[in-house]
Design an enzyme around this catalytic site. Structure first.
Site, PDB file in Angstrom:
ATOM      1  N   ASP A   9       3.627   9.386  -0.947  1.00  0.00           N
ATOM      2  CA  ASP A   9       2.439   8.649  -0.513  1.00  0.00           C
ATOM      3  C   ASP A   9       2.155   7.543  -1.512  1.00  0.00           C
ATOM      4  OD1 ASP A   9       0.189   8.121   1.038  1.00  0.00           O
ATOM      5  OD2 ASP A   9      -0.395  10.218   1.139  1.00  0.00           O
ATOM      6  N   HIS A  56       0.813  -1.219   0.000  1.00  0.00           N
ATOM      7  CA  HIS A  56       0.000   0.000   0.000  1.00  0.00           C
ATOM      8  C   HIS A  56       0.846   1.269   0.000  1.00  0.00           C
ATOM      9  CE1 HIS A  56      -4.047  -1.800   0.898  1.00  0.00           C
ATOM     10  NE2 HIS A  56      -3.247  -2.830   1.138  1.00  0.00           N
TER      11      HIS A  56
HETATM   12  P1  ADQ Z   1      -2.877   6.089   4.818  1.00  0.00           P
HETATM   13  O1  ADQ Z   1      -1.479   6.560   4.934  1.00  0.00           O
HETATM   14  O2  ADQ Z   1      -3.625   5.920   6.083  1.00  0.00           O
HETATM   15  O3  ADQ Z   1      -2.990   4.770   3.968  1.00  0.00           O
HETATM   16  P2  ADQ Z   1      -4.830   7.512   2.997  1.00  0.00           P
HETATM   17  O4  ADQ Z   1      -4.816   6.798   1.716  1.00  0.00           O
HETATM   18  O5  ADQ Z   1      -4.913   8.982   2.844  1.00  0.00           O
HETATM   19  O6  ADQ Z   1      -3.570   7.267   3.912  1.00  0.00           O
HETATM   20  O7  ADQ Z   1      -6.078   7.011   3.810  1.00  0.00           O
HETATM   21  C1  ADQ Z   1      -6.466   7.646   4.991  1.00  0.00           C
HETATM   22  C2  ADQ Z   1      -7.929   7.327   5.291  1.00  0.00           C
HETATM   23  O8  ADQ Z   1      -8.194   7.756   6.619  1.00  0.00           O
HETATM   24  C3  ADQ Z   1      -8.884   8.059   4.376  1.00  0.00           C
HETATM   25  O9  ADQ Z   1      -9.970   7.233   4.085  1.00  0.00           O
HETATM   26  C4  ADQ Z   1      -9.315   9.261   5.227  1.00  0.00           C
HETATM   27  O10 ADQ Z   1     -10.603   9.748   4.961  1.00  0.00           O
HETATM   28  C5  ADQ Z   1      -9.239   8.679   6.627  1.00  0.00           C
HETATM   29  N1  ADQ Z   1      -8.961   9.764   7.578  1.00  0.00           N
HETATM   30  C6  ADQ Z   1      -7.899  10.570   7.598  1.00  0.00           C
HETATM   31  N2  ADQ Z   1      -8.032  11.494   8.566  1.00  0.00           N
HETATM   32  C7  ADQ Z   1      -9.206  11.271   9.159  1.00  0.00           C
HETATM   33  C8  ADQ Z   1      -9.934  11.885  10.218  1.00  0.00           C
HETATM   34  N3  ADQ Z   1      -9.485  12.955  10.879  1.00  0.00           N
HETATM   35  N4  ADQ Z   1     -11.113  11.357  10.573  1.00  0.00           N
HETATM   36  C9  ADQ Z   1     -11.597  10.278   9.918  1.00  0.00           C
HETATM   37  N5  ADQ Z   1     -10.969   9.672   8.910  1.00  0.00           N
HETATM   38  C10 ADQ Z   1      -9.800  10.151   8.536  1.00  0.00           C
HETATM   39  C11 ADQ Z   1      -2.031   3.885   3.327  1.00  0.00           C
HETATM   40  C12 ADQ Z   1      -1.044   4.552   2.376  1.00  0.00           C
HETATM   41  C13 ADQ Z   1      -1.786   5.365   1.332  1.00  0.00           C
HETATM   42  C14 ADQ Z   1      -2.787   4.466   0.595  1.00  0.00           C
HETATM   43  C15 ADQ Z   1      -3.656   3.709   1.588  1.00  0.00           C
HETATM   44  C16 ADQ Z   1      -4.508   2.658   0.880  1.00  0.00           C
HETATM   45  O11 ADQ Z   1      -0.150   5.377   3.103  1.00  0.00           O
HETATM   46  O12 ADQ Z   1      -0.881   5.935   0.406  1.00  0.00           O
HETATM   47  O13 ADQ Z   1      -3.626   5.282  -0.214  1.00  0.00           O
HETATM   48  O14 ADQ Z   1      -2.850   3.014   2.534  1.00  0.00           O
HETATM   49  O15 ADQ Z   1      -3.733   1.798   0.112  1.00  0.00           O
END
Ligand code: ADQ
Length: 469
Positions: free
Chosen positions: A356, A155
């Site tokens: 990312d 991921h």
């Molecule tokens: P993450 O690094 O966790 O995931 P991301 O893809 O942005 O990053 O996903 C974060 C999730 O958490 C999103 O669904 C977002 O809405 C939720 N989130 C963030 N802040 C929040 C808040 N304050 N309250 C509620 N929800 C919140 C890892 C990798 C990424 C990759 C994903 C999936 O780092 O690059 O996209 O896995 O493969």
């Protein structure tokens, strides 16, 4: 095909709460179809872990939990996974913490888990392993004589070779990866890096079909950009509500786990440059930054929190007035429906990580918009999502000037242009949602030719297909 067996560091909840986002939604249907099984870490650690998986039955699929002792868990998860692999794979070699006991714990967890999985899986089950916490798992399963198809999806990013080599066990990691049948990554960038790592480390040879010949067998590599439930998130944004109505300012919004890879100080630097260079926007816009805590036990995460709070306080002190706060900062998670509505109410979505794998917030922001009056996405060139979303305003998060210009452009963008950009992004996402992602990975995994059991038996020192006792 037998069952689909998903393996990840953390299992979904036993009662289905918290299923609303992410992987569970993506894989639920595929799992439910053939009586699937999800294997993941138990939420709590214990001094007396069960020697086998602890099973729970959900109506849609079964869950098998593996338990770990607190110290082993800390060394494997907070240590090797999040103090070494996470920073290294995100290009932050300055933050890596190398400890021999972390490496030992990391291998030990996969070794134990492999034993538990091997006593559970049937010959025709297909195993899909997720993410950097469990890279050695296929190697450990093969060593036991497991001949099942095993796929792996990473991921987070694959860095360039020189960065990868900062991990003391880089050769092992490459060799462990090469024991999967299919390796999926998020972007073409990651794929190119992975190919280079295999070439350099294992003398891998790229074949005409994109697979790699490594150690006498063929490893299938593919780029599978993860996505979201686009339609579901759009509905949440349309139907949801926020507790307190936000003030009627055209807002900028950022939503990120509080992680140094997300570029939050750099985002505030860009915002400060914007306010300094374009005074006419002072009092007219505010930035809402929602950043819930994560991995608080790791020092680098405490540092980033302090830095962010200092910068936000600095901007508010410098530009704020009695009736205007330039930066609103919320340090906790919000319910998904509330997030979706906030995205919809915001004129600009700021997604500006330094590195990312994908970044799902970029996709959520687009899905949440009102198509007749959509907001504008500002997206870092270093987010995996940038490969798929060229109609966003693409920025260099290290350059505050570039960020400030993009913010001004977004706020001044005419309606027709906003609609055109949003329509292109939304159409793409609607055709490449999370179901498309999981279906394409599984389709590719099922197409992989059955692996050569004689090759496995060399490792296991036993007859092909015979389970070790
Ligand atoms: P993450 O690094 O966790 O995931 P991301 O893809 O942005 O990053 O996903 C974060 C999730 O958490 C999103 O669904 C977002 O809405 C939720 N989130 C963030 N802040 C929040 C808040 N304050 N309250 C509620 N929800 C919140 C890892 C990798 C990424 C990759 C994903 C999936 O780092 O690059 O996209 O896995 O493969």
């Amino acid at each position: 095909m037998g069952r689909l067996v998903i393996v990840s560091n953390r299992a979904p909840s036993i009662d289905g709460t918290g299923d609303s986002g992410g992987l569970v939604v993506a894989l639920k249907d595929a799992l439910a179809k053939d009586g699937g099984l999800w294997i993941g870490g138990a939420p709590e650690q214990t001094d007396t872990p069960a020697p086998s998986l602890v099973f729970h039955h959900r109506p849609d699929f079964d869950i098998g939990l593996f338990e770990l002792e607190p110290q082993l868990y800390r060394d494997y998860y907070l240590g090797y996974s999040n103090s070494l692999l996470w920073p290294a794979l995100h290009g932050r070699v300055d933050l890596i913490d190398v400890q021999p006991r972390y490496a030992a714990a990391y291998s030990e967890v996969s070794r134990r888990l492999a034993r538990m999985i091997f006593e559970t899986v049937r010959a025709d089950d297909v195993i899909w392993v997720h993410d950097y916490q469990l890279i050695p798992l296929a190697h450990e399963l093969r060593a036991l004589g497991c001949g099942n198809r095993i796929g792996f999806f990473l991921h987070i990013p694959v860095p360039g070779l020189e960065t990868f080599k900062a991990i003391p066990e880089w050769r092992d990691l490459a060799a462990w990866l090469a024991e999967y049948d299919l390796i999926g990554v998020q972007t073409q960038r990651d794929l190119a890096h992975l190919i280079n790592i295999f070439r350099h480390t294992l003398r891998g040879e790229l074949r005409y079909n994109g697979n790699m010949g490594i150690n006498g067998r063929e490893v299938v590599l593919g780029c599978f950009p993860i996505s979201i439930n686009v339609e579901g998130f759009r509905r949440l944004a349309e139907e949801g509500s926020v507790g307190t109505p936000p003030p009627p300012l055209p807002r900028l919004i950022g939503v990120d786990r509080l992680d140094y890879s997300k570029g939050l100080p750099q985002r505030l630097a860009g915002y400060e440059t914007f306010l300094s260079q374009y005074p006419r926007f002072r009092g007219q816009v505010s930035l809402l930054q929602i950043a819930p805590p994560t991995r608080d036990d790791v020092e680098a995460y405490r540092d980033i929190r302090e830095e962010l709070e200092l910068r936000a306080g600095h901007i508010n002190g410098l530009y704020g007035t009695v009736d205007w706060t330039p930066v609103q900062y919320i340090h906790r998670a919000l319910p998904r429906d509330e997030l979706a509505v906030l995205f919809r109410l915001s004129r600009v979505g700021l997604v500006t990580p330094l590195f990312d794998g994908m970044n799902l917030v970029a996709k959520e922001y687009v899905a949440a918009q009102d198509e007749t009056d959509p907001g504008v996405l500002i997206l870092s060139q270093f987010a995996g999502a940038a490969e798929e979303m060229p109609q966003a305003l693409i920025v260099n998060p290290h350059d505050p000037q570039d960020m400030a210009e993009a913010t001004r452009t977004a706020l001044e963008m005419p309606l027709a242009e906003r609609i055109a950009r949003h329509a292109a992004l939304y159409d793409y996402l609607a055709n490449h949602d999370v179901e498309y992602w999981s279906a394409s990975f599984l389709k590719r995994l099922l197409a992989v030719e059955t692996i050569d059991l004689h090759w496995i038996s060399r490792y296991a020192g036993q007859q092909p297909g015979v389970k070790a006792s």
